[in-house]
Motif scaffolding. Sequence first.
Motif, PDB file in Angstrom:
ATOM      1  N   TYR A 168       0.854  -1.195   0.000  1.00 15.84           N
ATOM      2  CA  TYR A 168       0.000   0.000   0.000  1.00 15.84           C
ATOM      3  C   TYR A 168       0.888   1.242   0.000  1.00 15.84           C
ATOM      4  O   TYR A 168       1.398   1.667   1.038  1.00 15.84           O
ATOM      5  N   ARG A 207       0.043   4.387  -0.916  1.00 16.64           N
ATOM      6  CA  ARG A 207      -0.604   5.590  -0.396  1.00 16.64           C
ATOM      7  C   ARG A 207      -0.819   5.427   1.106  1.00 16.64           C
ATOM      8  O   ARG A 207      -1.295   4.378   1.559  1.00 16.64           O
ATOM      9  N   SER A 209      -2.979   6.660   3.072  1.00 16.33           N
ATOM     10  CA  SER A 209      -4.375   6.439   3.467  1.00 16.33           C
ATOM     11  C   SER A 209      -4.744   4.963   3.351  1.00 16.33           C
ATOM     12  O   SER A 209      -5.470   4.418   4.196  1.00 16.33           O
ATOM     13  N   ASP A 210      -4.234   4.301   2.301  1.00 15.72           N
ATOM     14  CA  ASP A 210      -4.509   2.874   2.141  1.00 15.72           C
ATOM     15  C   ASP A 210      -3.790   2.044   3.204  1.00 15.72           C
ATOM     16  O   ASP A 210      -4.342   1.060   3.725  1.00 15.72           O
ATOM     17  N   ALA A 258      -5.625   2.454   6.453  1.00 17.97           N
ATOM     18  CA  ALA A 258      -6.893   1.737   6.417  1.00 17.97           C
ATOM     19  C   ALA A 258      -6.682   0.231   6.577  1.00 17.97           C
ATOM     20  O   ALA A 258      -7.463  -0.452   7.256  1.00 17.97           O
ATOM     21  N   PHE A 259      -5.611  -0.293   5.961  1.00 15.58           N
ATOM     22  CA  PHE A 259      -5.312  -1.721   6.090  1.00 15.58           C
ATOM     23  C   PHE A 259      -5.081  -2.096   7.544  1.00 15.58           C
ATOM     24  O   PHE A 259      -5.700  -3.041   8.067  1.00 15.58           O
TER      25      PHE A 259
END
Length: 448
Positions: free
Chosen positions: A206, A208, A210-211, A214-215
């Motif tokens: 990931y 980014r 943000s990703d 979130a993960f």
Amino acid sequence: MELAELVAQLDAYDGAQRQGALQQLVGLEQSGDLAPAQPGEGFNLHAHTFFSYSGAGYSPTHLAWRAHRQGWWALGTVDFDVLDGVDETFSAADLLGLRAAAGIETRVYVPELAEAESNSPGEPGIMYLVGVGLASSSPAAGAVDTLTDMRSRAQSRNREMIARINAYLAPVSIDLERDAAPLTPAGNVTERHILVAYDAAARRRYHRRSDLVAFWADRLGMPLEHVDAMLGDTPYPHDAIRNRLMKRGGVGYSQPDAGTFPSLCDVVQATVACGAVPTYAFLDGSSGAESRLEELLELMVDHGIGGMTIIPDRNWNISDPATKAARLADLSRAMQLAEALSLPVLAGTEMNKPGQREMDDFDAVELRPYWPAFKRGAAWLWGHTAMARRFGCGHQSSWARGWMPSRSARLGFFAALGSSLAANDPRWEQVEQALVQGPEGILAALTH
């Protein structure tokens, strides 16, 4: 080469490069380009190196250099399950004229504690043990099988845990040999190496932020803002991730039993075969077995335990007043029992987690009453180690047991010797000449 570059090379994975950097640094001192180090009284007798996991990434050579420059009275290194850093600790310390010792830490199974927790929280029957005062990285013949078994079991547990975590974190996954083993110079992987490897793998998957956030928020069941605040710019062994994935209740955790770790008896025998002294690793007095500490220590002594390792911060550096008062009472009880049983107490800070202090605050008002016992433990460990390395006459030797059958006598002698002699003291020749006269003859020779 700049000073900072030389110091950085002390943690290179190439041993010759580490040794060369240290020799150049010593040369800078000898030429006057570096001010001479000023001696002090403090010490750390339980500092992990990068041969298992060091929170700062320090090699034994780097730890010795820091101890020397900061004026430590003594340094004791320790690693989980391996002897890989022992010879390097001594090589660096000898060059620096530093009092040094080395040890090994592991977990064992204790049948008598099958239903009780001691110093491994949530794991009845399982106990941390520290062997101190090793003389060499080469194991004695009687210890080879146990040491090989210890390392093999540790890596087998790692593989099984990684398989469980991979299934849970998919599509993020790691491989022990590919991703975790390169994070330590001799491939001795610990949970914190695995944590770093998972953090790095998630960042590769990931790109980014943000990703990535979130993960981890999804897998850890944590709010996004908490994960965002936790994740820095580089891979890190986060306790929050460790607690959710690897500790009790986590997807990667497997409750240990009688077959998970070698037995206390086997590890004690291997430690003694190496000329070292097995010690009980006091947690903080709060567990079921440690609440009955007198019984526990008597059991340990019956099994051949000859000392107590302690991390003092756990008993005094506590914010909650009630908890602190309880832990200080437990510390007092532990120190009194160690004295009564003639067990040397070895204090250190571990340094196996980022942010841990390099040396205990022995000036703290809570620790001042125990300074004499801590200093005696340091002197005993140094005296034993020096005698074991130079003459094969350490605390566990037939020479020591023949002249001094009691633990009390051996504690007193090696502590007195360690207090009297520095690493490069020419009077070690007098000690060698007086060996045939026994402990009293040695101490008498040093007073003339």
